[in-house]
Scaffold this active site. Structure first.
Site, PDB file in Angstrom:
ATOM      1  N   ASP A 128       7.795  12.311  -1.018  1.00 44.24           N
ATOM      2  CA  ASP A 128       7.814  13.442  -0.108  1.00 44.24           C
ATOM      3  C   ASP A 128       8.226  14.662  -0.933  1.00 44.24           C
ATOM      4  O   ASP A 128       8.373  14.582  -2.163  1.00 44.24           O
ATOM      5  CB  ASP A 128       8.738  13.183   1.093  1.00 44.24           C
ATOM      6  CG  ASP A 128      10.213  13.121   0.736  1.00 44.24           C
ATOM      7  OD1 ASP A 128      10.575  13.240  -0.454  1.00 44.24           O
ATOM      8  OD2 ASP A 128      11.015  12.942   1.669  1.00 44.24           O
ATOM      9  N   CYS A 165      11.790   9.439  -2.311  1.00 44.73           N
ATOM     10  CA  CYS A 165      12.161  10.452  -1.320  1.00 44.73           C
ATOM     11  C   CYS A 165      13.577  10.881  -1.669  1.00 44.73           C
ATOM     12  O   CYS A 165      14.055  10.600  -2.771  1.00 44.73           O
ATOM     13  CB  CYS A 165      12.025   9.933   0.113  1.00 44.73           C
ATOM     14  SG  CYS A 165      13.156   8.604   0.588  1.00 44.73           S
ATOM     15  N   GLY A 166      14.258  11.549  -0.776  1.00 43.14           N
ATOM     16  CA  GLY A 166      15.613  12.010  -1.077  1.00 43.14           C
ATOM     17  C   GLY A 166      16.564  10.891  -1.429  1.00 43.14           C
ATOM     18  O   GLY A 166      17.291  10.947  -2.417  1.00 43.14           O
ATOM     19  N   THR A 167      16.570   9.836  -0.622  1.00 48.29           N
ATOM     20  CA  THR A 167      17.483   8.703  -0.852  1.00 48.29           C
ATOM     21  C   THR A 167      16.773   7.434  -1.302  1.00 48.29           C
ATOM     22  O   THR A 167      17.416   6.513  -1.792  1.00 48.29           O
ATOM     23  CB  THR A 167      18.251   8.354   0.442  1.00 48.29           C
ATOM     24  OG1 THR A 167      17.297   7.934   1.423  1.00 48.29           O
ATOM     25  CG2 THR A 167      19.068   9.524   0.941  1.00 48.29           C
ATOM     26  N   GLY A 168      15.483   7.342  -1.102  1.00 50.65           N
ATOM     27  CA  GLY A 168      14.737   6.115  -1.367  1.00 50.65           C
ATOM     28  C   GLY A 168      14.741   5.168  -0.182  1.00 50.65           C
ATOM     29  O   GLY A 168      13.959   4.220  -0.128  1.00 50.65           O
ATOM     30  N   ILE A 169      15.602   5.436   0.783  1.00 50.96           N
ATOM     31  CA  ILE A 169      15.740   4.551   1.943  1.00 50.96           C
ATOM     32  C   ILE A 169      14.548   4.696   2.890  1.00 50.96           C
ATOM     33  O   ILE A 169      13.958   3.700   3.320  1.00 50.96           O
ATOM     34  CB  ILE A 169      17.058   4.832   2.688  1.00 50.96           C
ATOM     35  CG1 ILE A 169      18.248   4.537   1.783  1.00 50.96           C
ATOM     36  CG2 ILE A 169      17.143   4.025   3.975  1.00 50.96           C
ATOM     37  CD1 ILE A 169      19.580   5.059   2.310  1.00 50.96           C
ATOM     38  N   GLY A 170      14.200   5.922   3.227  1.00 53.51           N
ATOM     39  CA  GLY A 170      13.109   6.153   4.181  1.00 53.51           C
ATOM     40  C   GLY A 170      11.790   5.563   3.739  1.00 53.51           C
ATOM     41  O   GLY A 170      11.105   4.891   4.521  1.00 53.51           O
ATOM     42  N   ASN A 226      11.987 -11.202  -6.242  1.00 48.84           N
ATOM     43  CA  ASN A 226      11.402 -10.904  -4.930  1.00 48.84           C
ATOM     44  C   ASN A 226       9.927 -10.559  -4.950  1.00 48.84           C
ATOM     45  O   ASN A 226       9.338 -10.346  -3.899  1.00 48.84           O
ATOM     46  CB  ASN A 226      12.182  -9.755  -4.276  1.00 48.84           C
ATOM     47  CG  ASN A 226      13.624 -10.141  -4.063  1.00 48.84           C
ATOM     48  OD1 ASN A 226      13.926 -10.963  -3.224  1.00 48.84           O
ATOM     49  ND2 ASN A 226      14.521  -9.568  -4.852  1.00 48.84           N
ATOM     50  N   LYS A 232      12.289 -18.680  -1.390  1.00 44.65           N
ATOM     51  CA  LYS A 232      12.885 -17.627  -0.564  1.00 44.65           C
ATOM     52  C   LYS A 232      11.847 -16.578  -0.163  1.00 44.65           C
ATOM     53  O   LYS A 232      11.808 -16.145   0.993  1.00 44.65           O
ATOM     54  CB  LYS A 232      14.039 -16.965  -1.316  1.00 44.65           C
ATOM     55  CG  LYS A 232      15.174 -17.929  -1.614  1.00 44.65           C
ATOM     56  CD  LYS A 232      16.175 -17.278  -2.551  1.00 44.65           C
ATOM     57  CE  LYS A 232      17.130 -18.312  -3.102  1.00 44.65           C
ATOM     58  NZ  LYS A 232      17.962 -17.775  -4.170  1.00 44.65           N
TER      59      LYS A 232
END
Length: 152
Positions: free
Chosen positions: A8, A65-70, A99, A135
């Protein structure tokens, strides 16, 4: 490898620097935007990268993005996608080794570009070892279960 990259507006300048690292490592970059500091909604970019992986147009993705979370949350909404938030080299390696994450995400307002470059190098230099296949298969099966419930 063909690597999709997107951000973004909060991650635009960070993304431009990361693209150089990916190319220096000999990979092809597919830039999904954004292409300036103009406001862009991160889910739109994350969905495009996730879809390109699903359609096998790219092999891996990097979202910022700003935090990588979104972008991580948005990309993981796409069926079959495993996106991992990474802010250090160990988590980047484990994202792939443990993973089989097709996408890593980073926060431009959380880590600096130099750390981000090392994170990307660690991710791209790691290969799925299938040591945690049991897993990962549980995650895949649960996702299929939910998709089947929706389709019933």
């Amino acid at each position: 490898m063909k690597i999709g990259i997107g951000s973004d507006h909060n991650g635009f300048e960070f993304k431009e620097e990361i693209k150089k690292v990916v190319e220096e490592q000999g990979h092809e970059v597919v830039d999904f935007g954004c292409h300036s500091c103009d406001a862009v909604d991160y889910p739109d970019v994350a969905f495009e990268v996730a879809e390109a992986i699903s359609n096998e147009k790219i092999e891996r993705g990097i979202l910022i993005c700003g935090t990588g979370i979104g972008v991580a949350i948005a990309a993981c909404k796409y069926p079959g996608i495993r996106a991992a938030l990474t802010h250090d080299t160990y988590s980047a390696e484990r994202a792939q080794l443990s993973n089989n994450a097709q996408i890593i995400t980073m926060g431009a307002q959380i880590i600096g570009v130099e750390v981000g470059k090392k994170v990307v190098e660690a991710y791209l230099n790691s290969q799925w070892a299938s040591g945690s296949e049991r897993k990962v298969n549980k995650i895949i099966e649960k996702e299929k279960e939910f998709i089947n419930k929706i389709n019933d």
